[in-house]
Design an enzyme around this catalytic site. Sequence first.
Site, short mmCIF file in Angstrom:
data_model
loop_
_atom_site.label_atom_id
_atom_site.label_comp_id
_atom_site.label_asym_id
_atom_site.label_seq_id
_atom_site.Cartn_x
_atom_site.Cartn_y
_atom_site.Cartn_z
N HIS A 43 -17.53 23.69 30.41
CA HIS A 43 -17.83 22.70 29.72
C HIS A 43 -18.50 21.89 31.09
O HIS A 43 -17.10 20.76 31.30
CB HIS A 43 -16.65 22.17 28.88
CG HIS A 43 -17.06 21.02 27.90
ND1 HIS A 43 -16.55 20.63 27.13
CD2 HIS A 43 -17.64 19.96 28.65
CE1 HIS A 43 -17.03 19.89 26.39
NE2 HIS A 43 -17.83 19.14 27.35
N GLU A 70 -20.09 24.84 26.58
CA GLU A 70 -19.97 23.46 25.64
C GLU A 70 -20.06 22.13 26.68
O GLU A 70 -20.05 23.00 27.72
CB GLU A 70 -18.34 23.60 25.55
CG GLU A 70 -17.43 25.13 25.11
CD GLU A 70 -16.19 24.45 25.58
OE1 GLU A 70 -15.19 25.36 24.58
OE2 GLU A 70 -15.26 23.60 25.74
N HIS A 190 -8.57 24.45 21.41
CA HIS A 190 -8.06 23.28 22.24
C HIS A 190 -5.92 23.48 22.09
O HIS A 190 -5.93 23.29 20.76
CB HIS A 190 -8.16 22.00 21.76
CG HIS A 190 -8.35 20.81 22.59
ND1 HIS A 190 -9.87 19.76 23.24
CD2 HIS A 190 -7.33 19.92 22.69
CE1 HIS A 190 -9.31 19.56 24.45
NE2 HIS A 190 -7.90 19.19 23.49
#
Length: 237
Positions: A43, A70, A190
């Site tokens: 990310h 991401e 997450h």
Amino acid sequence: MTKLSVNINKIATLRNARGGNVPDLLKVAQDVERFGGQGITIHPRPDERHIRYQDARDLKKIVTTEFNIEGNPEKSFMDLVLEVQPTQVTLVPDAVDAITSNAGWDTVKHAGYLTEIIQELQRNNIRVSVFVDPVLDMIEGARKVNADRIELYTEAFAHEYGLGNKNGILPYIEAAKLATVLDLGINAGHDLSLDNIQFFKQSIPNLLEVSIGHALISEAIYLGLDNVVNMYLHKLK
């Protein structure tokens, strides 16, 4: 079997704390794959506080499993992913100063914007997943903007599970059922961990992939990366 994609942001954070190249991000990615991991997730953020844009380019050359990038699809991110051509891009609406992702997309409010972004990525043969809360309107919105998959934002589940409230899974079950009806692939991520991943996997129908970073790397400090990757794989069977 649900695929395990390992987010290696925290390895980059550790490397960047001292400069240099210890730990070696590319070697860790290769080791994760060698230990059985079925994907690598990164990310990159605009400030490059952990993953650097060059890391994405370097990883593309060596990742042999699924490569998932991401991020918020601002121009610099879009330029990067169109250059690198990962297997999957996961669109996340994180603010520039966010410590970590903390909300899913409003796929209704931002339908026009997301449609345009998704079309551009799909024209380049990149699968697109949209990060969403387990809200049925948001799942329907993801279908309308032609996403290939959704990634369920699982912080709320993990929090409730940690308190002993297993009913926190219920909105995710309903979201997954709707996604299946709408022919959307289902990812999740997450705050998933060794403590909660098996219950989540067993509860969610048609779960294709989980992306796990912070917990997995933290657990690996005590248990070892090879051991932890295989513990997750066992729980995801």
